[in-house]
Design a protein around this motif. Structure first.
Motif, PDB file in Angstrom:
ATOM      1  N   GLN A   1       0.659  -1.234  -0.128  1.00  0.00           N
ATOM      2  CA  GLN A   1       0.000   0.019   0.156  1.00  0.00           C
ATOM      3  C   GLN A   1       0.801   1.104   0.099  1.00  0.00           C
ATOM      4  OE1 GLN A   1      -1.368  -3.027   0.386  1.00  0.00           O
ATOM      5  NE2 GLN A   1      -2.731  -2.902   2.072  1.00  0.00           N
ATOM      6  N   GLN A   2       2.031   1.222   0.645  1.00  0.00           N
ATOM      7  CA  GLN A   2       2.882   2.327   0.808  1.00  0.00           C
ATOM      8  C   GLN A   2       3.344   2.504  -0.687  1.00  0.00           C
ATOM      9  OE1 GLN A   2       2.924  -0.155   2.775  1.00  0.00           O
ATOM     10  NE2 GLN A   2       3.404   0.532   5.039  1.00  0.00           N
ATOM     11  N   GLN A   3       3.818   1.589  -1.446  1.00  0.00           N
ATOM     12  CA  GLN A   3       4.255   1.891  -2.728  1.00  0.00           C
ATOM     13  C   GLN A   3       2.875   2.336  -3.570  1.00  0.00           C
ATOM     14  OE1 GLN A   3       5.620  -2.166  -3.147  1.00  0.00           O
ATOM     15  NE2 GLN A   3       7.741  -1.602  -3.242  1.00  0.00           N
ATOM     16  N   LEU A   4       1.699   1.924  -3.432  1.00  0.00           N
ATOM     17  CA  LEU A   4       0.619   2.445  -4.131  1.00  0.00           C
ATOM     18  C   LEU A   4       0.800   4.064  -3.933  1.00  0.00           C
ATOM     19  CD1 LEU A   4      -1.895  -0.174  -3.802  1.00  0.00           C
ATOM     20  CD2 LEU A   4      -0.967   0.101  -5.785  1.00  0.00           C
ATOM     21  N   TYR A   5       0.707   4.208  -2.515  1.00  0.00           N
ATOM     22  CA  TYR A   5       0.651   5.836  -2.079  1.00  0.00           C
ATOM     23  C   TYR A   5       1.589   6.496  -2.899  1.00  0.00           C
ATOM     24  CZ  TYR A   5      -3.010   5.367   1.368  1.00  0.00           C
ATOM     25  OH  TYR A   5      -4.014   5.090   1.964  1.00  0.00           O
TER      26      TYR A   5
END
Length: 378
Positions: A47-51
């Motif tokens: 999710q951090q990479q998506l953000y």
């Protein structure tokens, strides 16, 4: 809050448009691509990479998969999918209709709904329009999809018509049930009907008119990208965009390649999703600003240039083609993540660039040149 949509610019030489969707979990600039997080996770990506890296504005989950695992009780205890996966931007959930017809071990379609066996353990379940609405209420997505039947791509006319009539009756039941229940998490969920009708123009027109009459906050076009020729997909998409309301977002489900997306933007589509960026990435196919790369090819073994210098994100510049090829050849999991991120970053960059070109008034010439470039096999 209810979903709202504002049109900001339209292209003079095509039907392309730039707009903004507002939901309880934030704004979405259109045209937009939605990474697919079928079971509460975009494969191989955090999710951090998506953000931070992908800069995703909205992601997609799936009712069928989330209902089977982890189950609605756990999602409800977590406060919905947003809380469960720690994602505070908008989420759209597919109704699971396509998965019921494509994945389930056996199925029986009735007026009440669809009886099916889980592809995981063979257990039996019933999806009715009302149950699918309740499942999506527990998931808590900002945009939820009506339950529909997705008929096979080469269906005969009578089957396609009967299927469409059933889908329309199910839509009415979805709307009635959703209107009779309260949101579970304190914000409004927005139901999108789905246009069906196979490759038959009169059925598609009929479906669009029926869907438009419901005055939903947005509308989806389903039943495409299921094996039909590209020309047919474009033909049906153009027809649907012509008959769907211009003041509501149009979502083309499950499409597609970068050039498919550019062409369908030119036809008037605002929203897209597809598993292709991550699925193809995990198999070594990269979409880049210069064309398509099979990173497993030996030609990249000593190519120490960045994966994609044309993308304005760190990961595409940080790693070389030679290193990424090595990861795939060696079976290292990091390779799957890097390739998936490259493709997702590329897709989000592509729709962002399309939006800029629409606003500048140069979309059509840019699209034509970009399509030719992106189709190159490097």
């Amino acid at each position: 809050m209810a979903l709202s949509f504002s049109l900001e610019h339209t292209d003079a030489d095509s039907k392309a448009r730039a707009g903004k969707i507002t939901t309880a979990h934030g704004e979405i600039s259109t045209p937009i691509f939605m990474p697919v997080g079928t079971a509460g996770s975009v494969k191989a990506v955090t999710q951090q990479q998506l953000y931070q890296e992908v800069k995703a504005q909205i992601i997609l989950g799936n009712t069928y998969h989330l209902y089977l695992r982890p189950g609605i009780e756990i999602l409800n205890k977590a406060g919905g999918l947003h809380g469960f996966m720690h994602w505070d931007k908008p989420i759209l959930t597919d109704s699971g209709g396509y998965q019921v017809f494509s994945l389930a071990q056996s199925r029986k379609i009735k007026e009440e709904g669809v009886l099916f066996q889980s592809h995981i353990d063979g257990s039996r379940h019933l999806f009715s329009p009302e149950k699918v609405m309740d499942i999506q209420r527990n998931i808590g997505a900002d945009i939820i999809m009506a339950f529909d039947e997705c008929p096979p791509g080469q269906s005969e006319y009578n089957y396609a018509k009967n299927s469409l009539m059933l889908t329309q009756r199910w839509l009415d039941r979805c709307i009635n049930h959703l209107n009779s229940t309260e949101p579970l998490y304190g914000y409004e969920q927005n139901l999108f009907p789905i246009v069906q009708g196979n490759q038959f123009h009169d059925l598609r027109k009929m479906s669009c008119e029926y869907v438009a009459s419901k005055q939903a906050p947005g509308n989806a076009i389903g039943g495409l990208s299921v094996g039909e020729p590209e020309a047919v997909m474009y033909e049906i998409t153009a027809l649907c965009c012509e008959h769907l309301p211009a003041d509501k977002p149009r979502y083309l489900m499950g499409v597609g390649t970068p050039w498919n997306i550019l062409e369908c933007i030119s036809l008037g589509v605002d929203m897209f999703d597809c598993v292709m960026p991550t699925r193809n990435g995990r198999n070594g196919m990269l979409f880049t600003t210069n064309g398509v790369i099979n990173i497993k090819n030996k030609k990249w073994a000593d190519d120490f240039t960045p994966i994609d210098e044309g993308l304005p994100n760190e990961i595409s510049h940080y790693y070389t083609k030679a290193y990424l090829r090595h990861l795939f050849v060696a079976g290292e999991l990091l390779g799957l993540t890097i390739a998936s991120l490259q493709n997702l970053c590329f897709y989000l960059w592509l729709v962002s660039e399309a939006r800029k070109e629409i606003i500048k008034g140069t979309f059509t010439s840019w699209k034509n040149a970009m399509t030719e470039q992106l189709k190159q096999r490097l």
